[in-house]
Enzyme design. Sequence first.
Site, PDB file in Angstrom:
ATOM      1  CG  PHE A 149      42.133  57.091  -1.562  1.00 46.21           C
ATOM      2  CD1 PHE A 149      42.248  58.454  -1.815  1.00 46.21           C
ATOM      3  CD2 PHE A 149      41.214  56.361  -2.310  1.00 46.21           C
ATOM      4  CE1 PHE A 149      41.465  59.065  -2.788  1.00 46.21           C
ATOM      5  CE2 PHE A 149      40.427  56.964  -3.271  1.00 46.21           C
ATOM      6  CZ  PHE A 149      40.555  58.327  -3.516  1.00 46.21           C
ATOM      7  CE  LYS A 189      44.193  47.424   4.464  1.00 49.69           C
ATOM      8  NZ  LYS A 189      44.618  48.375   3.390  1.00 49.69           N
ATOM      9  CD  GLU A 231      45.955  49.766  -0.898  1.00 44.73           C
ATOM     10  OE1 GLU A 231      45.328  49.918   0.175  1.00 44.73           O
ATOM     11  OE2 GLU A 231      45.409  49.372  -1.941  1.00 44.73           O
ATOM     12  CB  SER A 269      34.760  50.861  -3.349  1.00 42.92           C
ATOM     13  OG  SER A 269      35.405  49.623  -3.136  1.00 42.92           O
ATOM     14  CB  CYS A 284      31.861  58.966   0.758  1.00 45.75           C
ATOM     15  SG  CYS A 284      31.707  59.651   2.389  1.00 45.75           S
ATOM     16  CD  GLU A 341      31.831  56.396  -5.063  1.00 47.49           C
ATOM     17  OE1 GLU A 341      32.289  55.241  -4.995  1.00 47.49           O
ATOM     18  OE2 GLU A 341      31.690  57.134  -4.074  1.00 47.49           O
TER      19      GLU A 341
HETATM   20  P1  NAD Z   1      38.566  50.723  -1.606  1.00 47.70           P
HETATM   21  O1  NAD Z   1      37.318  49.950  -1.409  1.00 47.70           O
HETATM   22  O2  NAD Z   1      39.391  50.474  -2.814  1.00 47.70           O
HETATM   23  O3  NAD Z   1      39.560  50.480  -0.365  1.00 47.70           O
HETATM   24  C1  NAD Z   1      39.094  50.535   0.972  1.00 47.70           C
HETATM   25  C2  NAD Z   1      39.952  49.614   1.823  1.00 47.70           C
HETATM   26  O4  NAD Z   1      39.774  48.268   1.370  1.00 47.70           O
HETATM   27  C3  NAD Z   1      41.449  49.905   1.741  1.00 47.70           C
HETATM   28  O5  NAD Z   1      42.013  49.782   3.014  1.00 47.70           O
HETATM   29  C4  NAD Z   1      41.965  48.837   0.784  1.00 47.70           C
HETATM   30  O6  NAD Z   1      43.296  48.474   1.045  1.00 47.70           O
HETATM   31  C5  NAD Z   1      41.029  47.673   1.042  1.00 47.70           C
HETATM   32  N1  NAD Z   1      40.869  46.832  -0.146  1.00 47.70           N
HETATM   33  C6  NAD Z   1      40.948  47.220  -1.443  1.00 47.70           C
HETATM   34  N2  NAD Z   1      40.751  46.173  -2.262  1.00 47.70           N
HETATM   35  C7  NAD Z   1      40.517  45.106  -1.475  1.00 47.70           C
HETATM   36  C8  NAD Z   1      40.232  43.725  -1.746  1.00 47.70           C
HETATM   37  N3  NAD Z   1      40.141  43.252  -2.980  1.00 47.70           N
HETATM   38  N4  NAD Z   1      40.049  42.902  -0.688  1.00 47.70           N
HETATM   39  C9  NAD Z   1      40.129  43.372   0.577  1.00 47.70           C
HETATM   40  N5  NAD Z   1      40.408  44.659   0.879  1.00 47.70           N
HETATM   41  C10 NAD Z   1      40.588  45.522  -0.123  1.00 47.70           C
HETATM   42  O7  NAD Z   1      38.171  52.264  -1.464  1.00 47.70           O
HETATM   43  P2  NAD Z   1      39.073  53.539  -1.729  1.00 47.70           P
HETATM   44  O8  NAD Z   1      39.308  53.682  -3.188  1.00 47.70           O
HETATM   45  O9  NAD Z   1      40.248  53.541  -0.823  1.00 47.70           O
HETATM   46  O10 NAD Z   1      38.093  54.688  -1.231  1.00 47.70           O
HETATM   47  C11 NAD Z   1      37.120  55.292  -2.024  1.00 47.70           C
HETATM   48  C12 NAD Z   1      35.756  54.698  -1.772  1.00 47.70           C
HETATM   49  O11 NAD Z   1      35.411  54.825  -0.394  1.00 47.70           O
HETATM   50  C13 NAD Z   1      34.653  55.418  -2.533  1.00 47.70           C
HETATM   51  O12 NAD Z   1      33.770  54.462  -3.044  1.00 47.70           O
HETATM   52  C14 NAD Z   1      33.980  56.265  -1.473  1.00 47.70           C
HETATM   53  O13 NAD Z   1      32.640  56.592  -1.721  1.00 47.70           O
HETATM   54  C15 NAD Z   1      34.095  55.374  -0.283  1.00 47.70           C
HETATM   55  N6  NAD Z   1      33.962  56.116   0.962  1.00 47.70           N
HETATM   56  C16 NAD Z   1      32.807  55.951   1.657  1.00 47.70           C
HETATM   57  C17 NAD Z   1      32.615  56.662   2.822  1.00 47.70           C
HETATM   58  C18 NAD Z   1      31.366  56.509   3.619  1.00 47.70           C
HETATM   59  O14 NAD Z   1      31.363  56.897   4.766  1.00 47.70           O
HETATM   60  N7  NAD Z   1      30.304  55.969   3.056  1.00 47.70           N
HETATM   61  C19 NAD Z   1      33.616  57.534   3.277  1.00 47.70           C
HETATM   62  C20 NAD Z   1      34.782  57.657   2.534  1.00 47.70           C
HETATM   63  C21 NAD Z   1      34.948  56.940   1.372  1.00 47.70           C
END
Ligand code: NAD
Length: 498
Positions: free
Chosen positions: A150, A174, A177, A227, A282, A383
């Site tokens: 997000f 994808k 959401e 994450s 991140c 985190e």
């Molecule tokens: P998230 O892991 O909740 O979601 C990421 C994606 O995975 C979304 O598209 C979501 O719909 C999908 N998703 C969520 N739950 C799922 C499940 N159970 N099964 C399959 N798909 C699923 O992450 P977020 O809250 O949207 O973003 C924040 C996280 O992203 C933080 O941990 C941050 O550090 C990380 N991040 C990392 C970088 C990097 O380059 N290392 C960059 C930006 C953000």
Amino acid sequence: MATEIGHYINGKRIGGQSGRFGDVTNPATGEVTGKVAFATEAEVDQAVQIAKRAQAGWGNMPPLRRQRVMFNLKSLMEKRLDDLARLMVLEHGKTFDDAKGEVGRGLEVVEFACGIGHHMKGDFSEQVATDMDTWSIRQPLGVVAGITPFNFPIMIPCWMGAMAVACGNAFVLKPSEKDPSAPMLLAELFAEAGLPAGVFQVINGDKVAVDALLKHPDVPAISFVGSTAIGEYVYHQGTERNKRVQALCGAKNHMVIMPDADLDQATDALIGAGYGAAGERCMAISVAVAVGDVGDRLLDKLAPRVRALKVGPGIDPQSEMGPLVTRQHRDKVLGYVDQGVKEGAKLVVDGRGLRLQGYENGNFLGGCLFDQVTPDMTIYKDEIFGPVLSMVRSKSFDEAIGLVNDHAYGNGTAIFTRDGDAARAFANQVKIGMVGINVPIPVPVAYHSFGGWKASIFGDHGIYGMEGVRFYTKLKTVTARWPTGIRAGAEFNFRARG
Ligand code: NAD
């Protein structure tokens, strides 16, 4: 009235078929502004089949023509910069200027992709044996998918999508959401730029859509940013099916402040990197490691600045920090602050009581600053992804670098010092993917590549730059000769060439 947000398939927006939706909210007001469709496995398959057909022509197109589409995309994104930024402010909550900056960072990768002909050009070795030549080329993978978080709804789809498409693949995105509207506009801009229908598509959804992509036999590669828990799942599910997977994940970025650092610069750096985008980056700095006697002096400068942070809706140009993305996430961050207090850390600035008149239902949290944090505490290990900075005291440089290296995450880090020797030793010894020297958020420019170490990444490739080219292409090496009238006979044994 909440707007319905469907998918972007085959060059147009279409409604969802599943009857399942997620709420999209304005984080500043709490109001539900959109209903985003959650795709079924069949809808994902439909998008992949369309992508497969579209990729056949696109992947065979001369790179010069593909990069011209990238040039068009660049000017369209510049023209629509404010529109892209506004959509992000309304669904993500970040400030308008920060959102514009995000588009700028996405544009950097589009600019890199404008030179894809050069980046993909192969190697040629003449005369590897008598009258024999060898050349290596890179070819697209086919249909590739990107699953994005997000917190950067434009930049990260550009990190993946611009590179994947420029390399000749079709890309199925994808997005999160939580803020799907900006990626939908990005898909329209790709189309307006001249990208054939089906080459860049958006399928909105939740776990069902992600799992469908992970299982799909016609998707050989998956890029994920999000994450660590979900990234690890995506990595295992994808690689188990022999897919190429890159999963860039969570972080806990430390900034080491040496006793000789310029404390005004270090304070500015901590304020911007700790509280910018409400800590939802991140590459945010979430731990300040104060070395030697610098802690008290630093705290004297830092605490009043944290108290004075201007928190407000992202659309207000006066706001330095907006709300958190959802109520649920705000409550999770609040829970961490409570936990930190319970575990004995000293809460120097407490942002928990912040209330904004007219925005009582917004997901606001004031800046929080902890001192006396120790490595056994939950707020140090996890985190938090919010406006919470933890200060850890360290006796020496060696102890500080030990802290950074022993942490499970390894995305980014920084050192603030005037001592070149200490800075060099830090860059050399630290077990982290991206290192800043007097630079708090060392996100590499697009012609380098982005990627962490340890629990911040699964897979072997960083994202964008030449790492992106390598991830989104297959290597093929051809060895040829054109013998005229020579017959060497069958060769049963290898022999040295030359
Ligand atoms: P998230 O892991 O909740 O979601 C990421 C994606 O995975 C979304 O598209 C979501 O719909 C999908 N998703 C969520 N739950 C799922 C499940 N159970 N099964 C399959 N798909 C699923 O992450 P977020 O809250 O949207 O973003 C924040 C996280 O992203 C933080 O941990 C941050 O550090 C990380 N991040 C990392 C970088 C990097 O380059 N290392 C960059 C930006 C953000």
